[in-house]
Design a protein around this motif. Structure first.
Motif, short mmCIF file in Angstrom:
data_model
loop_
_atom_site.label_atom_id
_atom_site.label_comp_id
_atom_site.label_asym_id
_atom_site.label_seq_id
_atom_site.Cartn_x
_atom_site.Cartn_y
_atom_site.Cartn_z
N LEU A 199 -18.15 35.44 4.74
CA LEU A 199 -19.46 34.81 4.76
C LEU A 199 -19.73 34.20 6.13
N ASN A 200 -20.88 34.54 6.69
CA ASN A 200 -21.36 34.03 7.96
C ASN A 200 -22.51 33.06 7.69
N VAL A 201 -22.46 31.88 8.30
CA VAL A 201 -23.59 30.96 8.22
C VAL A 201 -24.02 30.61 9.63
N LEU A 202 -25.24 30.12 9.73
CA LEU A 202 -25.80 29.71 11.02
C LEU A 202 -25.50 28.24 11.25
N TYR A 203 -25.03 27.91 12.44
CA TYR A 203 -24.80 26.51 12.78
C TYR A 203 -26.14 25.80 12.90
N LEU A 204 -26.31 24.75 12.12
CA LEU A 204 -27.53 23.94 12.13
C LEU A 204 -27.14 22.52 12.51
N PRO A 205 -27.46 22.07 13.71
CA PRO A 205 -27.06 20.72 14.13
C PRO A 205 -27.45 19.66 13.11
N GLY A 206 -26.45 18.87 12.73
CA GLY A 206 -26.68 17.81 11.75
C GLY A 206 -26.57 18.25 10.31
N LYS A 207 -26.47 19.55 10.07
CA LYS A 207 -26.40 20.05 8.69
C LYS A 207 -25.18 20.93 8.43
N SER A 208 -24.59 21.47 9.49
CA SER A 208 -23.50 22.44 9.33
C SER A 208 -22.27 21.99 10.09
N GLU A 209 -21.67 20.91 9.64
CA GLU A 209 -20.49 20.40 10.32
C GLU A 209 -19.35 21.40 10.18
N TYR A 210 -18.75 21.75 11.32
CA TYR A 210 -17.73 22.79 11.33
C TYR A 210 -16.55 22.47 10.40
N PRO A 211 -15.99 21.25 10.42
CA PRO A 211 -14.86 20.98 9.51
C PRO A 211 -15.23 21.18 8.03
N ARG A 212 -16.45 20.81 7.65
CA ARG A 212 -16.86 20.99 6.26
C ARG A 212 -16.98 22.48 5.93
N LEU A 213 -17.56 23.25 6.83
CA LEU A 213 -17.67 24.69 6.59
C LEU A 213 -16.30 25.33 6.48
N ALA A 214 -15.36 24.85 7.28
CA ALA A 214 -13.99 25.38 7.20
C ALA A 214 -13.37 25.06 5.84
N ARG A 215 -13.56 23.84 5.37
CA ARG A 215 -13.00 23.47 4.06
C ARG A 215 -13.60 24.29 2.92
N LEU A 216 -14.86 24.64 3.06
CA LEU A 216 -15.53 25.42 2.02
C LEU A 216 -15.05 26.87 2.00
N GLY A 217 -14.51 27.34 3.11
CA GLY A 217 -14.02 28.72 3.16
C GLY A 217 -14.94 29.68 3.89
N VAL A 218 -15.93 29.15 4.62
CA VAL A 218 -16.79 30.01 5.44
C VAL A 218 -15.94 30.74 6.47
N HIS A 219 -16.27 31.98 6.74
CA HIS A 219 -15.46 32.81 7.63
C HIS A 219 -15.99 32.86 9.07
N ARG A 220 -17.30 32.69 9.23
CA ARG A 220 -17.89 32.87 10.56
C ARG A 220 -19.08 31.93 10.71
N VAL A 221 -19.18 31.30 11.87
CA VAL A 221 -20.28 30.38 12.17
C VAL A 221 -20.94 30.85 13.46
N SER A 222 -22.21 31.25 13.35
CA SER A 222 -22.95 31.75 14.50
C SER A 222 -23.83 30.65 15.09
N THR A 223 -24.04 30.71 16.39
CA THR A 223 -24.91 29.73 17.03
C THR A 223 -26.36 30.19 17.09
N GLY A 224 -26.63 31.46 16.80
CA GLY A 224 -28.00 31.95 16.82
C GLY A 224 -28.66 31.75 18.17
N SER A 225 -29.89 31.25 18.14
CA SER A 225 -30.64 31.06 19.39
C SER A 225 -30.37 29.72 20.05
N LEU A 226 -29.49 28.91 19.47
CA LEU A 226 -29.28 27.55 19.97
C LEU A 226 -28.87 27.52 21.44
N LEU A 227 -27.95 28.36 21.85
CA LEU A 227 -27.48 28.33 23.24
C LEU A 227 -28.59 28.72 24.20
#
Length: 264
Positions: A199-227
């Motif tokens: 499962l890939n999710v989009l990093y959303l500042p303030g909503k998608s904290e990386y440690p929480r996503l890791a605990r949930l079992g998310v496999h991939r976190v994309s930055t999308g257009s943020l950079l």
């Protein structure tokens, strides 16, 4: 270390099954991709907004096939795996999208993002999208096909429709599921339970904290257009700073960038 095309493809798959989620930064030109690879990121993606806006075109309108292919050809020179955002495939015909995927694979590209959202704000029929996915996998079986569903990105979030589409895309041969906009624990867990795919999710500042996503079992976190958007803000701030007028960089929104392009 440089890898061959087959090695890059295999490495990219393995990166989705590591001890923590793969952070996939999204580049918009060769320089940004090379800088991110040099910074130590093990794989690089592209941002369709950045590619389109850099060419003076709107994102998600299906008009940047040539620019996307040209960028992919150069990014394939990087020493790390590259996955390319091909929007909706730049065609409604499965054969055309499959041909594009095969061309990208011939460059040494390791993966593609293929979305079901359309420029008019609607979703492609799930069955039609599944047929495109199947055609792509037949034409380029080595490509990691990240099937993006815009059930949370467009309109009102719809978890039931997300799960229905995730299952359909998995059955069609997708290698991963991408649900941009999903952020809540319950929704993420539901998608993880629905299909046995990364499962890939989009990093959303303030909503998608990386440690929480890791605990949930998310496999991939994309930055999308943020950079890309952050770079635009920093560029304006640096230019204003020449005269001492610049303040803290302000990151333009996705809509701001689209407006910059459409107003000209």
């Amino acid at each position: 270390m440089d890898f061959g095309d087959a090695e890059k493809a295999g490495l990219f798959r393995r990166l989705h099954h590591g001890d923590r989620p793969l952070v996939l930064p999204n580049a918009w030109d060769f320089a940004s991709g090379a800088a991110l690879a040099e910074a130590g990121f093990p794989a690089i993606g592209t941002t369709s907004l950045g590619v389109a806006a850099a060419a003076g075109k709107a994102d998600a309108a299906g008009g940047t096939r040539a620019e996307t292919v040209a960028l992919a050809r150069t990014l394939a020179r990087l020493p790390v795996p590259v996955t390319v955002d091909i929007e909706g495939g730049f065609s409604d015909h499965p054969g055309d999208v499959a041909e594009l995927a095969a061309e990208l694979a011939s460059f040494g590209i390791a993966g593609v993002n293929l979305e079901d959202g359309r420029a008019d704000g609607t979703l492609a029929p799930a069955g039609d999208q599944a047929a495109v996915i199947a055609a792509v996998k037949e034409a380029a079986p080595r490509l990691f096909l990240n099937a993006r569903t815009d059930t949370f990105w467009l309109g009102t979030p719809d978890l039931d429709e997300t799960l229905r589409r995730a299952r359909a895309y998995a059955e069609a041969g997708a290698d991963g599921i991408f649900v941009p906009g999903i952020a809540g624990d319950a929704g993420i867990r539901a998608v993880l339970d629905a299909v046995d795919l990364p499962l890939n999710v989009l990093y959303l500042p303030g909503k998608s904290e990386y440690p929480r996503l890791a605990r949930l079992g998310v496999h991939r976190v994309s930055t999308g257009s943020l950079l890309f958007r952050t770079a635009l803000g920093a560029t304006v701030a640096a230019a204003l700073g020449v005269t001492g007028e610049g303040g803290a960089p302000s990151v333009p929104s996705y809509g701001d960038v689209q407006r910059h392009v459409s107003d000209r």
